[in-house]
Structure formats: structure tokens, C-alpha cells
Scaffold this motif. Structure first.
Motif, PDB file in Angstrom:
ATOM      1  N   PRO A 116      -0.470  -0.666  -2.130  1.00  0.00           N
ATOM      2  CA  PRO A 116      -0.176  -1.996  -1.575  1.00  0.00           C
ATOM      3  C   PRO A 116       0.948  -1.980  -0.537  1.00  0.00           C
ATOM      4  CG  PRO A 116      -0.326  -2.061  -3.976  1.00  0.00           C
ATOM      5  CD  PRO A 116      -0.433  -0.622  -3.589  1.00  0.00           C
ATOM      6  N   ALA A 117       2.013  -1.227  -0.794  1.00  0.00           N
ATOM      7  CA  ALA A 117       3.114  -1.183   0.189  1.00  0.00           C
ATOM      8  C   ALA A 117       2.615  -0.546   1.486  1.00  0.00           C
ATOM      9  CB  ALA A 117       4.295  -0.407  -0.371  1.00  0.00           C
ATOM     10  N   GLY A 118       1.768   0.485   1.340  1.00  0.00           N
ATOM     11  CA  GLY A 118       1.212   1.165   2.510  1.00  0.00           C
ATOM     12  C   GLY A 118       0.332   0.220   3.316  1.00  0.00           C
TER      13      GLY A 118
ATOM     14  N   ARG B 135      -1.262  11.156  -1.312  1.00  0.00           N
ATOM     15  CA  ARG B 135      -0.912  10.825   0.085  1.00  0.00           C
ATOM     16  C   ARG B 135       0.104   9.676   0.095  1.00  0.00           C
ATOM     17  NH1 ARG B 135      -5.665   8.886   3.047  1.00  0.00           N
ATOM     18  NH2 ARG B 135      -4.170   8.966   4.756  1.00  0.00           N
ATOM     19  N   PRO B 136       1.061   9.728   1.041  1.00  0.00           N
ATOM     20  CA  PRO B 136       2.086   8.669   1.053  1.00  0.00           C
ATOM     21  C   PRO B 136       1.552   7.349   1.615  1.00  0.00           C
ATOM     22  CG  PRO B 136       2.404  10.130   2.917  1.00  0.00           C
ATOM     23  CD  PRO B 136       1.254  10.710   2.110  1.00  0.00           C
ATOM     24  N   PHE B 137       2.111   6.259   1.147  1.00  0.00           N
ATOM     25  CA  PHE B 137       1.842   4.913   1.680  1.00  0.00           C
ATOM     26  C   PHE B 137       0.355   4.593   1.831  1.00  0.00           C
ATOM     27  CE2 PHE B 137       6.350   5.185   2.818  1.00  0.00           C
ATOM     28  CZ  PHE B 137       6.771   3.913   2.434  1.00  0.00           C
TER      29      PHE B 137
ATOM     30  N   VAL C  98      10.442   7.366   6.730  1.00  0.00           N
ATOM     31  CA  VAL C  98      10.784   7.867   5.399  1.00  0.00           C
ATOM     32  C   VAL C  98      10.838   6.704   4.407  1.00  0.00           C
ATOM     33  CG1 VAL C  98      12.447   9.196   4.043  1.00  0.00           C
ATOM     34  CG2 VAL C  98      12.204   9.654   6.499  1.00  0.00           C
ATOM     35  N   GLY C  99       9.983   6.759   3.382  1.00  0.00           N
ATOM     36  CA  GLY C  99      10.006   5.746   2.328  1.00  0.00           C
ATOM     37  C   GLY C  99      10.847   6.223   1.162  1.00  0.00           C
ATOM     38  N   GLU C 100      10.670   5.608   0.014  1.00  0.00           N
ATOM     39  CA  GLU C 100      11.481   5.975  -1.145  1.00  0.00           C
ATOM     40  C   GLU C 100      10.837   7.096  -1.950  1.00  0.00           C
ATOM     41  OE1 GLU C 100      11.544   3.662  -4.903  1.00  0.00           O
ATOM     42  OE2 GLU C 100      13.579   3.139  -4.270  1.00  0.00           O
ATOM     43  N   GLN C 101       9.706   6.777  -2.552  1.00  0.00           N
ATOM     44  CA  GLN C 101       8.975   7.754  -3.374  1.00  0.00           C
ATOM     45  C   GLN C 101       7.550   7.250  -3.493  1.00  0.00           C
ATOM     46  OE1 GLN C 101       9.753   7.756  -7.554  1.00  0.00           O
ATOM     47  NE2 GLN C 101       9.839   5.547  -7.694  1.00  0.00           N
ATOM     48  N   PRO C 102       6.592   8.155  -3.806  1.00  0.00           N
ATOM     49  CA  PRO C 102       5.212   7.680  -3.943  1.00  0.00           C
ATOM     50  C   PRO C 102       5.097   6.678  -5.084  1.00  0.00           C
ATOM     51  CG  PRO C 102       5.424   9.987  -4.615  1.00  0.00           C
ATOM     52  CD  PRO C 102       6.730   9.584  -4.033  1.00  0.00           C
TER      53      PRO C 102
HETATM   54  N1  URA Z   1       6.575   3.310  -1.568  1.00  0.00           N
HETATM   55  C1  URA Z   1       7.137   4.360  -0.954  1.00  0.00           C
HETATM   56  O1  URA Z   1       8.333   4.401  -0.734  1.00  0.00           O
HETATM   57  N2  URA Z   1       6.355   5.345  -0.576  1.00  0.00           N
HETATM   58  C2  URA Z   1       5.052   5.354  -0.770  1.00  0.00           C
HETATM   59  O2  URA Z   1       4.411   6.325  -0.405  1.00  0.00           O
HETATM   60  C3  URA Z   1       4.487   4.247  -1.389  1.00  0.00           C
HETATM   61  C4  URA Z   1       5.267   3.219  -1.797  1.00  0.00           C
END
Ligand code: URA
Length: 484
Positions: free
Chosen positions: A342-344, A337-339, A324-328
Motif C-alpha cells: 500500500p505505501a508503494g 521487492r521494495p515498495f 530510501v524508505g524505512e524497511q520492507p
Molecule cells: N515501507 C517502506 O519503508 N519500505 C517498503 O518497501 C514498504 C513500506
């Protein structure tokens, strides 16, 4: 041989006039010595009467004009002689000489040009004005110590920006005065001429500097390279730097542990309103596909208004691990699509190093819409507040309920808060964690690692990245089914 007197701060016009006069007399470089007007010289000065042709037009290639414009400002004593030598040879047929870096004299002048440009840049960046009142009139004064004679070249930059303010720039090489729309240059000044500090102006600037300092982006070596210590004396904010550097590491830990912002007004009421109706029914049905579809129309919090689309989680419906990340982010918002941004990419690299297979995991976010602040053409990520996290928990809990994973991994403080339903200090609770009966794990967010990694080989970034990979390896040990 003749002595040609040129003042230290002679600009291109003064040099061109002197050179024209020598050329009109047919004086080769070996026939002239450029001296300072204050320097006693045994050589005769050029005769005062102008020879025929002393106002002749000299056409020089643009490459020489450009080189002369900067190199003439250098403080080296041989700059005029070098320029005259190159000019002489150009006029004798070596037209492209000023572009030939293989020529030792041209190469020397190119070095001078580089140093002068750098000095001008430093003056533009590090000069600080202070307000003084002179006869009830506001005058802004600044003290600067350039390495070269750049005052005339660098001052128009300040005139363009501060056209409506009268100012004096005092330097040990000369003074620039902009008053009532007129620019003039005067004699060198002693340091005190720049005036006493203005407490109010300095106070405002220091507050601004302190609040915009990001400890996670601190790179001491780069900072000192860009802002050499020689300039620090005249910059009030530099007094703050040692303290801020000392506290940077603990502030970075604090940032990692930071809670989401305070809930927006009426967030609870918005969330309550949304816990019934067709969305609630889809949720109750427990179908991941139905939830994914319905989430596309989610209006549980105001974030849907500015985002491109809902970014729902993705991965196998029987995934053993949910990340679980924070937000897109910006790219996720566009791709849906999530991640994937760059963080992905950093996340993918770390998963690969930990020998984990992302395609076996379900990857989602605590908040499903991109929250940002427009800045020019860019959309700058903005942390979701606690109300938005709470509103979106509806979907996150639905995803987890449908998948029933062996482990839920919170990437960063927002995810941990969404899962624990209370603020969580990531640095303190990093590692295995029980989210109210759901086996979980807390680690940092990949964006945090991106924020701190700017210099390759940066010690903090390398250490933190290594710790993240080790967390992922531990996750692989807890859930071997995730291993590649
Ligand atoms: N950061 C997040 O928390 N989620 C993403 O999908 C992309 C960057």
C-alpha cells in the motif's frame, strides 16, 4: 373496541401473549388500542376470562418474528399497533408482508428495528462499569441512558462477558441486576444509583485510553458520529478528548520527527562482528549484483530470523536518484521487492502526479528485513531500532557507493537517521539536505500519509499528500533526469 394494556418495556413475549389473546377473540386491528397500564382509558379492558383458543399456537414467518423482536423495543407509542396490524394481515394470507419494505407500516417497523439495533450497539460500546463495594462485596455498577426499551435485549451481552462479576445496570427505563448467576430486571433508577466514580478503575481506563489514542488517526467528525455526544456524560474518557484533539496536530508532527527506537542490547557488538568476512569483501568490491546476492544471507542483526527474505533495493545501477524508505512491509517481505504494498502504491501515485519516472530511480530501504509483531494471523509493522538501522547501514552505504547517484532521498525519519547517522527531525529539516557530502533530500514517508488518510477529502491528509507531491516535483527540478 378494547384497551390492551402493555407496559412500556413489554418484550416480544408480552406482545405475543397479548396478540394471541386478541386474535383468539377475532379482534381486528381497528378493534384494539394498545395502552400503557398507567394510562387512563375510556375503553373497556379485554374480559379476564380466556376465550376458547386463547392458547392457540400462532405460526408466523421468521421475517415477522425477527422484525417483532427488535421493533417491539422501540419507544414509539404506535409500535404495538403497527405490529398487530402487520401480524393480522400475515395471518390473513399476506405471508411475506414483513419483508415488503414498500408497505408503509412495514417500512416504519423496519426503521424502528434499525434504531433499536443501533441503540443496543451503542449500549454495548459505551456502557462503563464502576466498581463499588457493598457489604464488602464487589458490585459493578453502570448508568446508561438508552433511547429505547433495550435493557432486556442488551443485557445478555454483558452477562456473557462478565459472568463471574455481580453487576447492576441502571437506566431511566429500568434496571438489570446480575447477581449470583441470576438475572433480574427492576424498576427505573435515578442517576445516583449507578454509584460514585471509582478513581482507581477510572484512572486505569483513562491511562489505557490516552496511550492507545493515535493522533494521526484522528477523524473528529467520524468520532462524533460513532460516539454521539449524548453518551459522553457517562464515559470518563470523554473528558480527555477535547485536549487530545487540540494537541493532535502537534503530536502528528512529533511522530513524523520521531527517531528510531533505542538500540537493542549488544547491537554494537553484533554490528562490529559483521564488518569483516565474505560479506565485507563483496561490499568492498562495490558490485551491486554481488551485494544483492550476499545480502540474501545477511545475519548482521536478528531481524533475518523472522523475515521471509532480504528485500534489497531495485532499479538501474546508474540511477540518478536513490529513494530510501524505512524497511520492507508485509507485502514487500513476501514479494522480495521494495515498495510494492500500500505505501508503494501511494508512492507510485505521487511520483506519477509529480511527473517522475520510478523506473529511472533506485528504490531501497534503510533496513532490509521486515520487522513485525505477530498479532493473530496478522504481522504488524514494528519500527526498527537504532541498532538494526546501524547494522543495515552497511548495505545502504554499499548501494549508494555502487550507484553514485546525484541525489539521495530519505523517505521519513528512519531513512534520514540512517543517512545522516544521527536523529533527524523531518518536519524541521524537510527539503534539500547534505548527508556528509552526499547531496540529499528529506521528506515524509508514504506510510505516514496512509496513516493519516482515512476519510476521502480529509483536510490534513490532502494537505500532507499535496506537500509530498510538491517535494517530489522539487526533486524533479533538482534532478531533471528523473522526470518522466
Ligand atoms: N515501507 C517502506 O519503508 N519500505 C517498503 O518497501 C514498504 C513500506
Amino acid at each position: 373496541m378494547f384497551a390492551i394494556a402493555l407496559p412500556d418495556d413489554a418484550d416480544e413475549v408480552a406482545f405475543r401473549n397479548a396478540a394471541r389473546s386478541c386474535i383468539a377473540r377475532g379482534l381486528a386491528p381497528a378493534d384494539v388500542a394498545f395502552v400503557s397500564p398507567d394510562q387512563p382509558s375510556l375503553l373497556p379492558a379485554l374480559p379476564a376470562e380466556a376465550p376458547d383458543g386463547s392458547n392457540l399456537a400462532i405460526n408466523v414467518p421468521r421475517s415477522f418474528a425477527d422484525l417483532m423482536r427488535d421493533a417491539v423495543c422501540h419507544s414509539a407509542a404506535d409500535r404495538f399497533a403497527l405490529l398487530y396490524d402487520v401480524l393480522w394481515r400475515i395471518l390473513r394470507g399476506e405471508h411475506d408482508l414483513a419483508e415488503r419494505a414498500s408497505d408503509p407500516r412495514v417500512a416504519q417497523l423496519m426503521d424502528y428495528r434499525h434504531a433499536v439495533r443501533r441503540d443496543i450497539h451503542k449500549m454495548h460500546a459505551f456502557l462503563r462499569f464502576r466498581e463499588r463495594s457493598i457489604d464488602g462485596h464487589a458490585v459493578y455498577t453502570a448508568w446508561f441512558e438508552p433511547h429505547h426499551h433495550i435493557l432486556r435485549r442488551a443485557t445478555p451481552f454483558f452477562v456473557d462477558r462478565f459472568t463471574n462479576m455481580d453487576f447492576v445496570i441502571a437506566t431511566p427505563r429500568g434496571t438489570a441486576i446480575w447477581q449470583g448467576g441470576q438475572l433480574s430486571f427492576g424498576a427505573p433508577a435515578a442517576r445516583q444509583a449507578a454509584g460514585e466514580p471509582d478513581d482507581v478503575l477510572d484512572g486505569l481506563w483513562l491511562t489505557y485510553f490516552r496511550t492507545t489514542f493515535n493522533p494521526a488517526r484522528l477523524r473528529t467528525r467520524t468520532m462524533v458520529n460513532h460516539m454521539p455526544l449524548a453518551y459522553w456524560n457517562n464515559m470518563p474518557e470523554t473528558a480527555l478528548i477535547p485536549g487530545m484533539v487540540m494537541n493532535a496536530v502537534s503530536r502528528v508532527s512529533g511522530m513524523m520527527d520521531m527517531d528510531a527506537d533505542q538500540p537493542s542490547l549488544f547491537a554494537d557488538r553484533i554490528a562490529d562482528r559483521k564488518t569483516s568476512g565474505p560479506i565485507a569483501d563483496a561490499h568492498a568490491a562495490g558490485s551491486l549484483e554481488a551485494m544483492h546476492r550476499d545480502a540474501q544471507g545477511c545475519t548482521r542483526c536478528p531481524l533475518y530470523r523472522n523475515a521471509t527474505q532480504t528485500v534489497f533495493g531495485e532499479g538501474p545501477r546508474d540511477a540518478p536518484v536513490v529513494f530510501v524508505g524505512e524497511q520492507p512491509g508485509d507485502q514487500e517481505d513476501l514479494a522480495g521487492r521494495p515498495f510494492v504494498g500500500p505505501a508503494g502504491q501511494l508512492f507510485d501515485r505521487a511520483l506519477a502526479e509529480a511527473s517522475l519516472d520510478r523506473s529511472r530511480a533506485y528504490v531501497t530501504n534503510a533496513v532490509k528485513h521486515f520487522k513485525y509483531e505477530p498479532r493473530g494471523k496478522r504481522r504488524i509493522h514494528k519500527r526498527p531500532d537504532a541498532g538494526e538501522v546501524q547494522a543495515c547501514r552497511w548495505w545502504l552505504e554499499g548501494e549508494i557507493a555502487a550507484i553514485r547517484p546525484a541525489l539521495v532521498v530519505a523517505l521519513g525519519a528512519t531513512a534520514a537517521q540512517a543517512l545522516a547517522r544521527r536523529p533527524v527531525a523531518v518536519t524541521k529539516l524537510r527539503g534539500p539536505y547534505d548527508f556528509s557530502g552526499q547531496r540529499g533530500f528529506i521528506t515524509v514517508h508514504p506510510s505516514f500519509l496512509l496513516r493519516i488518510s482515512h476519510d476521502p477529502g480529509d483536510a490534513l491528509a490532502t494537505r500532507e499528500y499535496g506537500a509530498f507531491v510538491r517535494d517530489l516535483m522539487q526533486i524533479g527540478e533538482l534532478v531533471p533526469a528523473l522526470r518522466a
